[in-house]
Design an enzyme around this catalytic site. Structure first.
Site, PDB file in Angstrom:
ATOM      1  N   GLU A   1      -1.112  -1.079  -4.966  1.00  0.00           N
ATOM      2  CA  GLU A   1      -2.278  -0.284  -5.331  1.00  0.00           C
ATOM      3  C   GLU A   1      -1.899   0.657  -6.461  1.00  0.00           C
ATOM      4  O   GLU A   1      -0.835   1.270  -6.461  1.00  0.00           O
ATOM      5  CB  GLU A   1      -2.771   0.518  -4.122  1.00  0.00           C
ATOM      6  CG  GLU A   1      -4.104   1.200  -4.365  1.00  0.00           C
ATOM      7  CD  GLU A   1      -4.631   1.843  -3.111  1.00  0.00           C
ATOM      8  OE1 GLU A   1      -5.287   1.139  -2.325  1.00  0.00           O
ATOM      9  OE2 GLU A   1      -4.367   3.046  -2.921  1.00  0.00           O
TER      10      GLU A   1
ATOM     11  N   ASP B   1      -2.737   0.810   7.485  1.00  0.00           N
ATOM     12  CA  ASP B   1      -1.857   0.735   6.314  1.00  0.00           C
ATOM     13  C   ASP B   1      -1.462  -0.707   6.001  1.00  0.00           C
ATOM     14  O   ASP B   1      -1.456  -1.120   4.839  1.00  0.00           O
ATOM     15  CB  ASP B   1      -0.603   1.588   6.526  1.00  0.00           C
ATOM     16  CG  ASP B   1      -0.945   3.057   6.685  1.00  0.00           C
ATOM     17  OD1 ASP B   1      -1.504   3.642   5.746  1.00  0.00           O
ATOM     18  OD2 ASP B   1      -0.667   3.616   7.763  1.00  0.00           O
TER      19      ASP B   1
ATOM     20  N   ASP C   1       0.875  -1.171   0.000  1.00  0.00           N
ATOM     21  CA  ASP C   1       0.000   0.000   0.000  1.00  0.00           C
ATOM     22  C   ASP C   1       0.912   1.220   0.000  1.00  0.00           C
ATOM     23  O   ASP C   1       1.488   1.571   1.030  1.00  0.00           O
ATOM     24  CB  ASP C   1      -0.901   0.001   1.241  1.00  0.00           C
ATOM     25  CG  ASP C   1      -1.821   1.202   1.274  1.00  0.00           C
ATOM     26  OD1 ASP C   1      -2.302   1.625   0.208  1.00  0.00           O
ATOM     27  OD2 ASP C   1      -2.083   1.714   2.381  1.00  0.00           O
TER      28      ASP C   1
END
Length: 166
Positions: free
Chosen positions: A71, A142, A11
């Protein structure tokens, strides 16, 4: 017998970069490890990017994933934020790529839909579902997002062109 595949989910973030490693065997998912890479916010951009690159490189060496997923870029509140996030993504993408790993990219909405069932899920919903899908896992927001990216990749590996179904 199903083949076991280890996936590193990332991420991206310049302040806090979540990471998570899962193993998928058939339809079974297991959490291996998760955490957050946190470069010093007072360091120059180049040092922060180096910290991210080195941190992800260390993860690749330590956990020896077969594949990685990150991502995809999205438009942040302003162009400067989007550019800085792009730098962080590049540093994180480069580390597994240099190790010879295939790296898949997924839109945030697809990650949320894959894990929660709706692309409009919030961070708390994602974290809660990660805890259900990976029992015993208690990850910060996160790290939970990174685990969700790994889970999304586990579900979409064939569509992304990476290997056969695990």
């Amino acid at each position: 017998m199903a083949i076991s595949v280890r996936i590193l989910g990332i991420d991206p973030g310049l302040r806090r970069m979540g990471w998570g490693v899962v193993t998928v065997e058939g339809s079974s998912l297991k959490a291996v490890a998760h955490g957050v890479i946190t470069p010093s916010t007072s360091a120059p951009l180049s040092e922060r990017l180096s910290h991210i690159f080195n941190g992800v490189s260390d993860l690749v060496r330590a956990y020896q994933p077969d594949e990685a997923a990150i991502e995809d870029a999205f438009m942040a509140a302003n162009a400067a934020s989007a550019l800085k996030l792009g730098h962080a993504r590049a540093a994180a993408l480069l580390a597994p790529a240099q190790a010879g790993l295939p790296v898949a990219e997924y839109a945030a909405r697809l990650v949320k839909k894959s894990v929660v069932g709706t692309g409009a899920a919030d961070k708390a919903q994602v974290a809660a579902m990660v805890g259900i899908l990976l029992p015993g896992t208690k990850a910060t927001a996160d790290a939970a997002d990174a685990l969700a990216i790994a889970i999304c990749h586990a579900h979409h590996r064939r569509a992304s062109g990476l290997g056969s179904a695990a």
